[in-house]
Design a protein around this motif. Structure first.
Motif, mmCIF file in Angstrom:
data_model
loop_
_atom_site.group_PDB
_atom_site.id
_atom_site.type_symbol
_atom_site.label_atom_id
_atom_site.label_comp_id
_atom_site.label_asym_id
_atom_site.label_seq_id
_atom_site.Cartn_x
_atom_site.Cartn_y
_atom_site.Cartn_z
ATOM 1 N N LYS A 104 0.588 -1.188 0.633
ATOM 2 C CA LYS A 104 0.033 0.137 0.242
ATOM 3 C C LYS A 104 0.662 1.317 -0.184
ATOM 4 O O LYS A 104 0.315 1.958 -0.648
ATOM 5 C CB LYS A 104 -1.203 -0.005 0.827
ATOM 6 C CG LYS A 104 -1.811 1.383 1.046
ATOM 7 C CD LYS A 104 -2.747 1.435 2.622
ATOM 8 C CE LYS A 104 -1.763 1.319 4.236
ATOM 9 N NZ LYS A 104 -2.457 1.569 5.399
ATOM 10 N N HIS A 105 2.417 1.437 1.018
ATOM 11 C CA HIS A 105 2.668 2.416 0.677
ATOM 12 C C HIS A 105 3.997 2.341 -0.053
ATOM 13 O O HIS A 105 3.909 3.874 -0.704
ATOM 14 C CB HIS A 105 4.088 2.044 2.435
ATOM 15 C CG HIS A 105 2.868 2.095 3.350
ATOM 16 N ND1 HIS A 105 2.117 3.805 3.571
ATOM 17 C CD2 HIS A 105 2.204 2.259 4.500
ATOM 18 C CE1 HIS A 105 0.965 3.879 4.679
ATOM 19 N NE2 HIS A 105 1.479 2.307 5.415
ATOM 20 N N ILE A 106 4.321 1.203 -0.827
ATOM 21 C CA ILE A 106 5.258 1.735 -1.792
ATOM 22 C C ILE A 106 4.474 2.220 -3.156
ATOM 23 O O ILE A 106 4.419 2.897 -4.003
ATOM 24 C CB ILE A 106 5.279 0.549 -2.374
ATOM 25 C CG1 ILE A 106 6.524 -0.356 -1.462
ATOM 26 C CG2 ILE A 106 5.943 -0.029 -3.801
ATOM 27 C CD1 ILE A 106 6.633 -1.533 -1.414
ATOM 28 N N ALA A 148 7.986 -6.634 -9.063
ATOM 29 C CA ALA A 148 8.596 -6.140 -7.989
ATOM 30 C C ALA A 148 7.529 -7.058 -6.856
ATOM 31 O O ALA A 148 8.100 -6.856 -5.430
ATOM 32 C CB ALA A 148 7.500 -4.648 -7.968
ATOM 33 N N LYS A 149 6.548 -7.596 -7.120
ATOM 34 C CA LYS A 149 5.091 -7.899 -5.939
ATOM 35 C C LYS A 149 6.118 -8.994 -5.140
ATOM 36 O O LYS A 149 6.148 -9.680 -4.170
ATOM 37 C CB LYS A 149 4.135 -7.920 -6.337
ATOM 38 C CG LYS A 149 2.959 -8.976 -5.447
ATOM 39 C CD LYS A 149 2.684 -8.218 -4.533
ATOM 40 C CE LYS A 149 1.470 -8.931 -3.886
ATOM 41 N NZ LYS A 149 0.269 -8.497 -4.299
ATOM 42 N N GLU A 150 6.388 -9.957 -6.490
ATOM 43 C CA GLU A 150 7.371 -11.411 -5.458
ATOM 44 C C GLU A 150 8.372 -10.831 -5.028
ATOM 45 O O GLU A 150 8.600 -11.481 -3.954
ATOM 46 C CB GLU A 150 7.298 -12.134 -7.091
ATOM 47 C CG GLU A 150 8.027 -13.600 -7.320
ATOM 48 C CD GLU A 150 9.224 -14.174 -7.991
ATOM 49 O OE1 GLU A 150 9.426 -14.487 -8.122
ATOM 50 O OE2 GLU A 150 7.605 -14.270 -9.390
ATOM 51 N N SER A 298 10.680 -0.237 -7.568
ATOM 52 C CA SER A 298 9.236 1.158 -7.232
ATOM 53 C C SER A 298 8.905 1.405 -6.334
ATOM 54 O O SER A 298 8.407 1.855 -6.197
ATOM 55 C CB SER A 298 8.368 -0.441 -6.915
ATOM 56 O OG SER A 298 7.922 -1.467 -8.250
ATOM 57 N N MET A 299 10.111 1.555 -4.878
ATOM 58 C CA MET A 299 10.100 2.453 -4.135
ATOM 59 C C MET A 299 10.951 3.816 -4.676
ATOM 60 O O MET A 299 9.969 4.326 -3.864
ATOM 61 C CB MET A 299 11.186 1.279 -3.019
ATOM 62 C CG MET A 299 10.178 0.085 -2.447
ATOM 63 S SD MET A 299 11.465 -0.818 -1.450
ATOM 64 C CE MET A 299 12.274 0.780 -0.188
ATOM 65 N N PHE A 300 12.371 3.346 -5.516
ATOM 66 C CA PHE A 300 13.193 4.783 -5.620
ATOM 67 C C PHE A 300 12.846 5.602 -7.487
ATOM 68 O O PHE A 300 13.394 5.890 -7.189
ATOM 69 C CB PHE A 300 14.042 4.821 -5.251
ATOM 70 C CG PHE A 300 14.520 3.608 -4.106
ATOM 71 C CD1 PHE A 300 14.046 4.809 -2.691
ATOM 72 C CD2 PHE A 300 15.072 2.876 -3.924
ATOM 73 C CE1 PHE A 300 13.430 4.125 -1.164
ATOM 74 C CE2 PHE A 300 15.336 2.020 -2.552
ATOM 75 C CZ PHE A 300 15.456 2.897 -1.578
#
Length: 539
Positions: A104-106, A148-150, A298-300
């Motif tokens: 959710k936060h990502i 990315a989810k994996e 995905s994060m950065f």
């Protein structure tokens, strides 16, 4: 060396070559590496299966509105997990909870980044009003791609495997702290209009900043009254990430015991926040591995394929992430008097030192973008609040310019660095001992688990006998640590009308402990003797 913060404060955070490396050649490689790590988890239940068996089980992309109430409800958070045996939920359940919150936060970070890139490219960011944090620029739902989810599932699972089979500082504790941190973020983001008007000196300065900045809508008010925290998804992600990893590899004994034993970690970190610094290294080194490249993107952001004028923004976001996890994880070392004194001094300067906010004091200005690590460029300042980010770099020492006095909410956000960083420290500390400020069943569950862990350490010759003073000790912990912490959560004003919830809950638990605590202590001790034995001691 890792990115984040000034070089001196982060100098010790280097990659640790001895960390377990995970090869990501194909899914079977992922599974075999994960299974090797998970084989160490002796407490896994038979119904627990390898989280990599079926990624579809974690394919909920975003919690639904109903799911969100799980962490919105601070007082009863995970109370359904409490049973007479104090058993932990299945490992797969804990991993799924953490994945959902982190995802959710990502996604919120991804959405914010899309908005900022659109601004930098001279475009606009159109977001459906009914769901501002879950839709991208095109109006379609933002989701993590499959790889990315994996990798997120793998990362959480790997961190789970690195938590030791101890009775309190285990992966369930990390999961409870993560859920509690997410709940605090939800309460903070719900900060009601005008919520900072009765918070003493900090409310005065917030009101002043609000009037100077011309804030007129709820987002603007929240941004000011929460010192920039409410409008910074990267800070939210860093806080819940810190909660996930803050006790990884904890041995079930305190830092002083590790120092007394001359444990290799105590030597490595020179006796300073030993367990906390190790957790930082483990988490950072794990995340830096090649097998998490898509998760990091995905994060950065996808910097290699992004225009040059957006890469600085992405670098600043990564710097901010590591600055926050550094400060918050180290803040969980409540056994260090030096660290507690520093945190207290910071709080006093930010919220209690009236002279800090006297009318004669010149406010610092941060108009020079080159000297700010996480800031929106000048031409983007007129954009909506959703393009704002928290700046965690120290304010520069300049006099406040007229332009900033009139219109620059970015300058206000920078001015609030001290308060923002102090509030984040209080938030992670509150999440770490959240059970003390939640319902009685939750309090008793974790109080008993801590007693069990300390008794196990005592039987192993790695700690003192805490049984004789447990009843009075808990009263002292309430009075000298939890109560001041809860008062600070209320005093800072960022939680609005719900700021008194924490103090109300702990007062209820303290009153009930005074009535029932001695009997509960006897029950706890009889239980631990039955389960662990007394080591031949007279009890």
């Amino acid at each position: 060396k890792i990115k984040g913060g000034n070089n001196s404060s982060l100098a010790y955070l280097y990659l640790v070559p001895s960390m377990h490396l995970i090869e990501r050649n194909h899914k079977s490689g992922l599974r075999s590496s994960f299974e090797k790590g998970m084989s160490q988890k002796n407490s896994a239940k038979e119904e627990d299966t390898d989280p990599m068996d079926s990624v579809s089980e974690y394919s909920f992309t975003l919690p639904t509105a109903e799911d969100d109430t799980v962490t919105d409800n601070w007082t009863d958070l995970y109370e359904s997990d409490v049973d007479a045996t104090l058993s932990s939920p299945p490992l797969k359940t804990l991993i799924a909870r953490n994945v959902r919150i982190l995802e959710k936060h990502i996604i919120n970070v991804m959405d914010r980044r899309q908005a900022e890139i659109a601004i930098l490219q001279g475009g606009s960011h159109v977001v459906p009003a009914e769901s501002p944090a879950t839709f991208g620029q095109s109006g379609h739902p933002l989701v993590l791609d499959a790889s990315a989810k994996e990798e997120l599932i793998l990362y959480v699972s790997t961190i789970a495997s690195k938590y030791k089979d101890v009775l309190y500082h285990n992966f369930e504790h990390a999961s409870h702290v993560l859920g509690s941190a997410d709940s605090l973020i939800s309460i903070l983001k719900q900060n009601p209009k005008g919520s900072n008007q009765k918070r003493g000196s900090c409310s005065t300065i917030s009101s002043k900043l609000s009037s100077l900045g011309g804030d007129s809508d709820d987002d603007d008010r929240k941004h000011v009254s929460t010192f920039g925290i409410s409008s910074c998804p990267m800070t939210h992600l860093a806080l819940v990430f810190s909660a996930l990893v803050h006790d990884v590899e904890h041995q079930g004994v305190g830092n002083q015991q590790l120092i007394n034993e001359e444990d290799p970690l105590a030597i490595k970190y020179n006796g300073k926040s030993v367990a906390e610094n190790n957790s930082l290294d483990v988490a950072r080194n794990s995340l830096s591995q090649d097998c998490y490249s898509n998760l990091r993107k995905s994060m950065f952001g996808y910097r290699d394929s992004s225009p040059l004028n957006t890469r600085d923004m992405m670098n600043a976001d990564e710097d901010l992430f590591y600055s926050v996890i550094l400060g918050t994880i180290q803040a969980t070392d409540i056994s260090s008097k030096d660290r507690l004194d520093r945190n207290k001094a910071k709080w006093i300067e930010a919220f209690e030192d009236v002279t800090s906010y006297s009318s004669s004091r010149e406010l610092t200005c941060c108009c020079n973008v080159q000297n700010r690590r996480s800031s929106v460029p000048p031409f983007a300042r007129a954009q909506p609040a959703r393009t704002r980010r928290l700046s965690m770099s120290h304010p520069c020492q300049k006099k406040k310019c007229d332009a900033c006095t009139v219109s620059s909410d970015e300058c206000f956000m920078q001015l609030d660095f001290l308060r923002a960083s102090s509030v984040l420290e209080q938030m992670i500390q509150a999440a770490d001992v959240a059970h003390s400020m939640q319902s009685w069943p939750i309090f008793m569950k974790w109080n008993t688990k801590l007693y069990d862990e300390l008794w196990a350490a005592k039987l192993a010759g790695r700690g003192p006998d805490a049984s004789a003073n447990w009843f009075k000790g808990q009263i002292g912990f309430f009075d000298f640590y939890i109560t001041p912490l809860a008062k600070r959560l209320q005093q800072c004003g960022v939680f609005g009308e719900l700021g008194g919830l924490f103090l109300d809950n702990l007062n209820e638990n303290r009153a009930r402990w005074l009535q029932e605590g001695e009997d509960r202590c006897k029950e706890m001790h009889d239980r631990v003797i039955k389960k662990q034995g007394d080591g031949g001691c007279v009890t």
